[in-house]
Scaffold this active site. Sequence first.
Site, PDB file in Angstrom:
ATOM      1  N   VAL A   1       7.814   6.740  17.224  1.00  0.00           N
ATOM      2  CA  VAL A   1       7.480   7.322  16.250  1.00  0.00           C
ATOM      3  C   VAL A   1       6.301   8.221  16.102  1.00  0.00           C
ATOM      4  CG1 VAL A   1       7.050   6.993  13.379  1.00  0.00           C
ATOM      5  CG2 VAL A   1       8.856   5.594  14.640  1.00  0.00           C
TER       6      VAL A   1
ATOM      7  N   ASP B   1       4.285   0.412  12.356  1.00  0.00           N
ATOM      8  CA  ASP B   1       3.367  -0.216  11.752  1.00  0.00           C
ATOM      9  C   ASP B   1       3.139  -1.535  12.149  1.00  0.00           C
ATOM     10  OD1 ASP B   1       2.681   1.888  10.567  1.00  0.00           O
ATOM     11  OD2 ASP B   1       3.239   1.326   8.381  1.00  0.00           O
TER      12      ASP B   1
ATOM     13  N   LYS C   1       0.960  -1.086  -0.189  1.00  0.00           N
ATOM     14  CA  LYS C   1      -0.221   0.020  -0.091  1.00  0.00           C
ATOM     15  C   LYS C   1       0.835   1.143   0.103  1.00  0.00           C
ATOM     16  CE  LYS C   1      -1.836   1.720   4.172  1.00  0.00           C
ATOM     17  NZ  LYS C   1      -1.336   3.025   4.310  1.00  0.00           N
ATOM     18  N   ASN C   2       1.743   1.318   0.919  1.00  0.00           N
ATOM     19  CA  ASN C   2       2.707   2.619   1.131  1.00  0.00           C
ATOM     20  C   ASN C   2       3.533   2.708   0.058  1.00  0.00           C
ATOM     21  OD1 ASN C   2       0.897   3.037   3.122  1.00  0.00           O
ATOM     22  ND2 ASN C   2       2.627   2.470   4.732  1.00  0.00           N
TER      23      ASN C   2
ATOM     24  N   ARG D   1      -8.467  -0.532   4.778  1.00  0.00           N
ATOM     25  CA  ARG D   1      -7.718   0.555   4.254  1.00  0.00           C
ATOM     26  C   ARG D   1      -6.473  -0.234   3.680  1.00  0.00           C
ATOM     27  NH1 ARG D   1      -6.325   4.706   7.907  1.00  0.00           N
ATOM     28  NH2 ARG D   1      -5.145   5.140   6.103  1.00  0.00           N
TER      29      ARG D   1
ATOM     30  N   ARG E   1       0.260  14.464  13.480  1.00  0.00           N
ATOM     31  CA  ARG E   1       0.702  14.092  12.154  1.00  0.00           C
ATOM     32  C   ARG E   1       0.759  15.251  11.297  1.00  0.00           C
ATOM     33  NH1 ARG E   1      -1.419   8.612   9.795  1.00  0.00           N
ATOM     34  NH2 ARG E   1       0.646   8.661   8.650  1.00  0.00           N
TER      35      ARG E   1
HETATM   36  N1  EPU Z   1       6.265  14.417  11.227  1.00  0.00           N
HETATM   37  C1  EPU Z   1       6.360  15.551  11.364  1.00  0.00           C
HETATM   38  N2  EPU Z   1       6.144  16.750  10.418  1.00  0.00           N
HETATM   39  C2  EPU Z   1       5.973  16.070   9.060  1.00  0.00           C
HETATM   40  C3  EPU Z   1       5.673  15.080   8.757  1.00  0.00           C
HETATM   41  C4  EPU Z   1       6.035  13.965   9.885  1.00  0.00           C
HETATM   42  O1  EPU Z   1       6.386  16.219  12.670  1.00  0.00           O
HETATM   43  O2  EPU Z   1       5.978  17.124   8.104  1.00  0.00           O
HETATM   44  C5  EPU Z   1       6.282  13.319  12.299  1.00  0.00           C
HETATM   45  C6  EPU Z   1       5.089  12.567  12.276  1.00  0.00           C
HETATM   46  O3  EPU Z   1       3.982  13.359  13.301  1.00  0.00           O
HETATM   47  C7  EPU Z   1       5.494  11.473  13.111  1.00  0.00           C
HETATM   48  C8  EPU Z   1       6.823  11.284  12.334  1.00  0.00           C
HETATM   49  O4  EPU Z   1       7.246  12.527  11.774  1.00  0.00           O
HETATM   50  O5  EPU Z   1       5.695  11.526  14.164  1.00  0.00           O
HETATM   51  C9  EPU Z   1       6.960  10.092  11.296  1.00  0.00           C
HETATM   52  O6  EPU Z   1       6.010  10.282  10.245  1.00  0.00           O
HETATM   53  P1  EPU Z   1       6.084  10.011   8.760  1.00  0.00           P
HETATM   54  O7  EPU Z   1       6.031  11.324   7.922  1.00  0.00           O
HETATM   55  O8  EPU Z   1       7.353   9.269   8.542  1.00  0.00           O
HETATM   56  O9  EPU Z   1       4.844   9.388   8.420  1.00  0.00           O
HETATM   57  P2  EPU Z   1       3.950   9.172   7.035  1.00  0.00           P
HETATM   58  O10 EPU Z   1       4.898   9.640   6.082  1.00  0.00           O
HETATM   59  O11 EPU Z   1       2.698  10.182   7.349  1.00  0.00           O
HETATM   60  C10 EPU Z   1       4.247   6.740   6.511  1.00  0.00           C
HETATM   61  C11 EPU Z   1       3.046   5.637   6.415  1.00  0.00           C
HETATM   62  C12 EPU Z   1       2.651   5.118   7.793  1.00  0.00           C
HETATM   63  C13 EPU Z   1       3.646   4.829   8.520  1.00  0.00           C
HETATM   64  C14 EPU Z   1       4.729   6.162   8.753  1.00  0.00           C
HETATM   65  C15 EPU Z   1       6.052   5.631   9.770  1.00  0.00           C
HETATM   66  C16 EPU Z   1       2.561   6.032   4.084  1.00  0.00           C
HETATM   67  C17 EPU Z   1       1.202   6.525   3.268  1.00  0.00           C
HETATM   68  N3  EPU Z   1       2.118   6.179   5.487  1.00  0.00           N
HETATM   69  O12 EPU Z   1       3.388   7.838   7.115  1.00  0.00           O
HETATM   70  O13 EPU Z   1       1.628   4.333   7.581  1.00  0.00           O
HETATM   71  O14 EPU Z   1       3.239   4.502  10.006  1.00  0.00           O
HETATM   72  O15 EPU Z   1       4.967   6.327   7.548  1.00  0.00           O
HETATM   73  O16 EPU Z   1       6.635   4.630   9.203  1.00  0.00           O
HETATM   74  O17 EPU Z   1       3.502   5.926   3.691  1.00  0.00           O
HETATM   75  C18 EPU Z   1       0.094   2.712   7.917  1.00  0.00           C
HETATM   76  O18 EPU Z   1       0.419   2.159   6.765  1.00  0.00           O
HETATM   77  O19 EPU Z   1      -0.670   1.964   8.669  1.00  0.00           O
HETATM   78  C19 EPU Z   1       0.707   3.938   8.309  1.00  0.00           C
HETATM   79  C20 EPU Z   1       0.224   4.631   9.149  1.00  0.00           C
END
Ligand code: EPU
Length: 423
Positions: free
Chosen positions: A332, A310, A22-23, A402, A125
């Site tokens: 995280v 995850d 998915k991701n 999802r 987030r």
């Molecule tokens: N963060 C910030 N600012 C930002 C972006 C992130 O503070 O601009 C923080 C977040 O709040 C969090 C940390 O940085 O505490 C890491 O977040 P990240 O941005 O890496 O997460 P994401 O890109 O929103 C993806 C996956 C998630 C997975 C996380 C961590 C996708 C579509 N989603 O989310 O997947 O948990 O990376 O590995 O790629 C899931 O599939 O169930 C899922 C939640």
Amino acid sequence: MDKILIEGGVPLHGTVAVSGAKNAALPVVAAALLAEGDHRIGNVPDLADVRTLSRLLAHMGCRVERGTGDSRDSVEVRVPRDVRPEAPYDLVRTMRASVLVLGPLLARWGRARVSLPGGCAIGARPIDQHLRGLAALGAELRLEHGYVEARVPRGRLSGTTFAFDKETVTGTENVMMAAVLAEGRTVLESCAREPEVSDLAAALVRMGARIEGAGTHRIQVDGVESLRPVAHAVIPDRIEAGTFLVAGALPGNRVTVTGCVPGHLEALLEKLRAVGASVVPVAGGLEVAGGGRPRPVDVKTAPFPGFPTDMQAQMMVLLALADGSSEVTETVFENRYMHVLELRRLGADISVDGRVALVRGVRGLSGAPVMASDLRASAALVLAGLAATGVTEVRRVYHLDRGYERIEQKLAPLGARIRREKA
Ligand code: EPU
């Protein structure tokens, strides 16, 4: 609203195949926006999140179709010369990954209007890192009426050096996608190293992008004038694979997971071995068998190659049955313990203090009605239901849908007594 009914306590034996990630699929589908023409993306799981992104691209004027028959794993995206560069609240609200269209829209059309995602069950987030990175490339961003209103005054983004303050998976993906069409060289520091970032870079390179270093903390992008449509098959889903591997590691089970990439799963495999499960590479995958009660182990989540957040909820199910106490630390996301209260309803002994959960192993779990709160929490409840004696009813299954393709149809051939009930 559908629910999943599980009659647990039945040993699982057999083989299960992993779907596409998915991701990894979501950013690659978003990346199609970077080039006009017909894109073909393979190994795309048929999930609610993928359908949401398809609807978003259709809203912008693209044609998105899933193949049929032997091609049903593929998605074809036709991107016109011009799109409506807007991601409305109703689509972003149901899936935060919609924000992945922001980078491509700015790179190709120099403007975008994308709804701000709200918080979600696992934490606040924010997307500040996405916005900082895009601003460094020359975008002007304003937040207005719940939307990010973005434009590129020069018309084209310009290469730059930018360091993320925080490792972010979709943030790295968004800014990398923006940089591929920018003028000149972009160097991104402190990037996320998840395999999904590397897979997106591989797809972009097939489109004609010039990227080096994906999978490390430093990614270098040399901007090109234009890209061609992509033909790319996304990597297998390491989290779906991990969920089935944990199922195999539960006492009395033996499960072979095919189509997974062991190199993407090392931190999890190390913990599965530490709890006493046997993990053996076999043709096309991994076989995992759980013997008696798991041994307790401490687990701390971290960005890749650390233990994936995850997989935290699913691993906790195994530890809930361990012969002793384990400490789980979530580093995280600040609020990713929504599954704990539900696991307690099944008889688990878990207490949470801030980011640390103390899991005192119990001899067995007993089935009960439970409520899913987010995607991975739902998967944990399914695993717990499989291990518990009696009937577990998992409600709010839309969270599970999802991210897991036909989970009940994949688990049933292993011997699981699991079925979906339409509401
Ligand atoms: N963060 C910030 N600012 C930002 C972006 C992130 O503070 O601009 C923080 C977040 O709040 C969090 C940390 O940085 O505490 C890491 O977040 P990240 O941005 O890496 O997460 P994401 O890109 O929103 C993806 C996956 C998630 C997975 C996380 C961590 C996708 C579509 N989603 O989310 O997947 O948990 O990376 O590995 O790629 C899931 O599939 O169930 C899922 C939640």
